[in-house]
Design a protein around this motif. Structure first.
Motif, PDB file in Angstrom:
ATOM      1  N   UNK A 402      -1.255 -11.610  15.052  1.00  0.00           N
ATOM      2  CA  UNK A 402      -0.434 -12.724  14.572  1.00  0.00           C
ATOM      3  C   UNK A 402       0.295 -12.326  13.298  1.00  0.00           C
ATOM      4  N   UNK A 403      -0.321 -11.476  12.516  1.00  0.00           N
ATOM      5  CA  UNK A 403       0.263 -11.028  11.253  1.00  0.00           C
ATOM      6  C   UNK A 403      -0.189  -9.618  10.952  1.00  0.00           C
ATOM      7  N   UNK A 404      -0.215  -9.269   9.684  1.00  0.00           N
ATOM      8  CA  UNK A 404      -0.560  -7.904   9.288  1.00  0.00           C
ATOM      9  C   UNK A 404      -1.810  -7.882   8.404  1.00  0.00           C
ATOM     10  N   UNK A 405      -2.719  -8.842   8.585  1.00  0.00           N
ATOM     11  CA  UNK A 405      -3.941  -8.864   7.766  1.00  0.00           C
ATOM     12  C   UNK A 405      -4.762  -7.589   7.935  1.00  0.00           C
ATOM     13  N   UNK A 406      -4.653  -6.972   9.131  1.00  0.00           N
ATOM     14  CA  UNK A 406      -5.445  -5.768   9.395  1.00  0.00           C
ATOM     15  C   UNK A 406      -5.060  -4.613   8.471  1.00  0.00           C
ATOM     16  N   UNK A 407      -3.849  -4.647   7.918  1.00  0.00           N
ATOM     17  CA  UNK A 407      -3.401  -3.557   7.045  1.00  0.00           C
ATOM     18  C   UNK A 407      -4.274  -3.469   5.799  1.00  0.00           C
ATOM     19  N   UNK A 408      -4.833  -4.587   5.363  1.00  0.00           N
ATOM     20  CA  UNK A 408      -5.670  -4.598   4.159  1.00  0.00           C
ATOM     21  C   UNK A 408      -6.956  -3.788   4.337  1.00  0.00           C
ATOM     22  N   UNK A 409      -7.298  -3.441   5.567  1.00  0.00           N
ATOM     23  CA  UNK A 409      -8.513  -2.653   5.818  1.00  0.00           C
ATOM     24  C   UNK A 409      -8.300  -1.172   5.508  1.00  0.00           C
ATOM     25  N   UNK A 410      -7.072  -0.784   5.205  1.00  0.00           N
ATOM     26  CA  UNK A 410      -6.780   0.610   4.863  1.00  0.00           C
ATOM     27  C   UNK A 410      -6.730   0.747   3.344  1.00  0.00           C
ATOM     28  N   UNK A 411      -7.456   1.710   2.819  1.00  0.00           N
ATOM     29  CA  UNK A 411      -7.632   1.844   1.374  1.00  0.00           C
ATOM     30  C   UNK A 411      -7.154   3.211   0.898  1.00  0.00           C
ATOM     31  N   UNK A 412      -6.669   3.251  -0.345  1.00  0.00           N
ATOM     32  CA  UNK A 412      -6.278   4.513  -0.957  1.00  0.00           C
ATOM     33  C   UNK A 412      -4.854   4.922  -0.661  1.00  0.00           C
ATOM     34  N   UNK A 413      -4.059   3.998  -0.166  1.00  0.00           N
ATOM     35  CA  UNK A 413      -2.676   4.326   0.139  1.00  0.00           C
ATOM     36  C   UNK A 413      -1.823   4.402  -1.108  1.00  0.00           C
ATOM     37  N   UNK A 414      -0.627   4.974  -0.950  1.00  0.00           N
ATOM     38  CA  UNK A 414       0.305   5.078  -2.071  1.00  0.00           C
ATOM     39  C   UNK A 414       1.515   4.204  -1.764  1.00  0.00           C
ATOM     40  N   UNK A 415       2.078   3.552  -2.754  1.00  0.00           N
ATOM     41  CA  UNK A 415       3.262   2.719  -2.503  1.00  0.00           C
ATOM     42  C   UNK A 415       4.458   3.591  -2.154  1.00  0.00           C
ATOM     43  N   UNK A 416       5.356   3.084  -1.301  1.00  0.00           N
ATOM     44  CA  UNK A 416       6.540   3.876  -0.947  1.00  0.00           C
ATOM     45  C   UNK A 416       7.420   4.099  -2.166  1.00  0.00           C
ATOM     46  N   UNK A 417       8.035   5.292  -2.225  1.00  0.00           N
ATOM     47  CA  UNK A 417       8.913   5.608  -3.349  1.00  0.00           C
ATOM     48  C   UNK A 417      10.357   5.362  -2.926  1.00  0.00           C
ATOM     49  N   UNK A 418      11.028   4.453  -3.596  1.00  0.00           N
ATOM     50  CA  UNK A 418      12.424   4.167  -3.292  1.00  0.00           C
ATOM     51  C   UNK A 418      12.582   3.353  -2.017  1.00  0.00           C
ATOM     52  N   UNK A 419      13.823   3.190  -1.582  1.00  0.00           N
ATOM     53  CA  UNK A 419      14.138   2.395  -0.408  1.00  0.00           C
ATOM     54  C   UNK A 419      13.881   3.200   0.862  1.00  0.00           C
ATOM     55  N   UNK A 420      13.220   2.601   1.837  1.00  0.00           N
ATOM     56  CA  UNK A 420      12.874   3.293   3.071  1.00  0.00           C
ATOM     57  C   UNK A 420      14.111   3.468   3.936  1.00  0.00           C
ATOM     58  N   UNK A 421      14.319   4.689   4.444  1.00  0.00           N
ATOM     59  CA  UNK A 421      15.401   4.913   5.388  1.00  0.00           C
ATOM     60  C   UNK A 421      15.037   4.355   6.760  1.00  0.00           C
ATOM     61  N   UNK A 422      13.798   4.617   7.200  1.00  0.00           N
ATOM     62  CA  UNK A 422      13.290   4.024   8.438  1.00  0.00           C
ATOM     63  C   UNK A 422      12.826   2.615   8.129  1.00  0.00           C
TER      64      UNK A 422
END
Length: 601
Positions: A402-422
């Motif tokens: 229904x949404x993206x709540x499952x994404x919170x189960x992933x830990x240690x990620x890095x924020x994207x740098x700049x504007x995403x081309x994809x």
């Protein structure tokens, strides 16, 4: 309503077919005469087996060339009929299909044919058998259901009624609305089949290319609605002659067949504008809600390192490791790629699953279960999102969110740098085994309400590749299903990402050392001839290995491909000016390049 299927729809022996029909959940079968003739079991043994399996023997078929003959020929017709009626007594069957004459008819007169059916009815009455008279689309004189009904009316016999067959009616373009003028009690049997829209003689079309409901171009919910308005209360039966189905596993084909009937019942119930005597018995599935988009794609492999390097080169950011599973997430805009190394020993990178965002995952999962889609069960710990899932015909797992709540189960990620081309997933291209392509069309249309688009064929080194796109109405979900030539040993899947600037994305990918699929110079020479492109733009396309297409309305498509990693490759595409296609004119270039790379690696 009761469901039935003709044994001609399935491969195998008659005993194997009966077991497959019972295991799938059918209520009864039509016994196709050649199946019985070639069976070593006696009619009594077949009758007993059907009883043990809980299957009704609903129709014996076909009895051919029965009317429109001379008086002398009728004597032989009656002799043949008596032998079949005695056989039906041994089987315990009470309805026989009588086809309109295609070979021996010499008298083109309705009253003459009615008189002969009446005499057949007298004989059938002695055995307690009903005769269901059907107009074959290629009948010599009787090829229209309305004329067949007129002959039945003239016969005026309690043992003589009509059989309505959707293929024979719709393939000839006859208006099915006239069915409602037939009293339901005189519709002795109903046979259903779909078919692709082909331009060929109707006999070949019928014998080789029929499909199960929902897999072709016929309006079967509308057709069935007309039949139900007569008051017909007999079984909904499938009669599908198809070369593929007669070569595939009968158990799987029987399940596919019942899925088609269940979807048809529900679609008919939704389409009926008023209650009918039989509509109360129709199966009603939870509503199919169009998915809002692709939530994620999942690549499974023993080692996903090469895929990670490729995604990083395309500008994806590492989204973290799953808190309890050997799974990692990469993200760019709305595009999410899950890399799964669990239970993958010896597995090369391959597309194993994808997720779709739906309004009500539980209702969609219930609909899929009623349509006989095998569920997927994965270990989920307390506090983790439980995503409902099931298996598509090609083995790909389809998840619902229904949404993206499952994404919170992933830990240690890095924020994207700049504007995403994809920015997201444009389409997921799924290669289908030749024997299951029609089943896949039915699966995605019946479970999700995706609409099949006109199929296309493109030339590849190993032969023609047929592509059938399944698409949501708003284009948020696009699933091209590629049917490859029989025997082709290598067929990678691919995921296409969308972007706002394909040239910038290609430039960035080259800077990030992404292995891109090479494009021959000959392609760009041809491109210059096909389109009046600005020379500077053509030079940039050539330099970056970006392909180009333009639709008649002016919409443009720019896209490029990565090399294949394991069994999957990636495409990045930009749609301009409302372009709706998939770059089909460029597919032969991609297929040839991939074949060459695969041959030398």
């Amino acid at each position: 309503m009761r469901t039935s299927i003709a044994t001609v729809c399935l491969s195998g022996t008659l005993v194997q077919k009966l077991h497959a029909c019972a295991a799938a959940g059918f209520d009864g079968v039509e016994v196709f005469e050649p199946d019985l003739v070639t069976a070593p079991e006696s009619p009594e043994e077949i009758r007993a087996l059907a009883a043990r399996l809980g299957l009704g023997l609903d129709l014996y078929q076909p009895f051919r060339d029965a009317e429109g003959v001379t008086e002398a020929e009728l004597e032989d017709v009656l002799r043949r009929a008596q032998a079949k009626l005695e056989l039906m007594s041994r089987l315990g069957m009470d309805t026989m299909l009588v086809c309109s004459n295609v070979g021996t008819a010499s008298v083109d007169d309705d009253r003459h044919s009615a008189d002969q059916l009446r005499r057949l009815g007298d004989l059938a009455g002695e055995y307690g058998v009903r005769l269901a008279y059907e107009a074959l689309a290629w009948g010599r004189y009787v090829d229209d259901y309305r004329r067949a009904w007129r002959i039945v009316e003239l016969a005026d016999h309690p043992q003589v009624g009509t059989c309505l067959d959707s293929f024979h009616i719709l393939s000839r373009g006859h208006d099915p609305a006239g069915i409602e003028e037939i009293p339901g009690e005189k519709v002795f049997f109903l046979q259903l089949a779909d078919a692709p829209d082909l331009q060929m003689d109707v006999l070949s079309w019928s014998r080789h290319h029929r499909l199960f409901p929902g897999e072709g171009a016929f309006d079967l919910p509308g057709f069935l609605g007309h039949v139900l308005r007569t008051g017909y209360d007999g079984p909904l039966s499938l009669e599908v002659f198809n070369d593929t189905f007669r070569q595939t596993d009968p158990d799987r084909t029987a399940r596919q067949a019942l899925r088609s009937l269940r979807a048809l019942e529900s679609a008919t119930a939704e389409a009926l504008d008023r209650p009918t005597p039989g509509s109360a018995d129709l199966l009603r599935l939870p509503a199919a809600t169009s998915p809002a988009g692709v939530d994620f794609v999942e690549i499974k492999a023993e080692d996903t390192g090469a895929v990670e390097q490729l995604l990083e080169g395309l500008g994806f950011a590492f989204g973290g490791r799953h808190r309890s599973k050997q799974v990692r997430l990469w993200q760019s805009g709305r595009a999410r790629v899950v890399l799964n190394e669990q239970l993958a020993r010896g597995t090369e990178p391959a597309l194993a699953a994808f997720g779709l965002q739906v309004e009500d995952p539980d209702a969609t999962a219930e609909r899929a279960a009623l349509l006989m889609a095998p569920p997927v069960h994965r270990r989920t710990l307390a506090g983790e999102e439980r995503l409902r899932a099931f298996v598509a015909p090609d083995g790909t797992e389809v998840y619902l969110s229904r949404g993206t709540d499952w994404v919170a189960e992933f830990e240690g990620g890095v924020p994207p740098s700049g504007e995403s081309l994809v920015t997201g997933v444009d389409h997921v291209n799924l290669v289908q085994p030749w024997q299951h392509a029609d089943e896949a069309v039915l699966f995605y249309s019946s479970v999700f309400g995706l609409a099949p688009q006109p199929s296309q064929e493109v030339a590849g080194p190993a032969g023609l590749v047929r592509s059938q796109v399944m698409r949501s109405a708003d284009g948020a979900v696009r699933l091209p299903l590629n049917l490859l030539p029989i025997g082709r040993p290598w067929a990678p899947q691919h995921v296409a990402f969308d972007c706002a600037d394909a040239l910038a994305a290609a430039r960035s990918a080259r800077a990030g050392n992404v292995p891109l699929l090479p494009v021959p110079d000959n392609y760009y020479d041809d491109l210059a001839a096909r389109f009046d492109l600005d020379p500077a733009m053509l030079a940039e396309l050539r330099e970056l290995g970006v392909l180009y297409d333009r639709e008649p309305g002016g919409g443009e498509f720019l896209h490029f491909y990565t090399d294949t990693v394991g069994e999957v490759f990636w495409e990045v595409c930009e749609r301009r000016g409302g372009y709706e296609g998939y770059g089909a004119p460029n597919a032969p270039v991609r297929l040839a390049a991939q074949a060459a790379r695969h041959r030398f690696h």
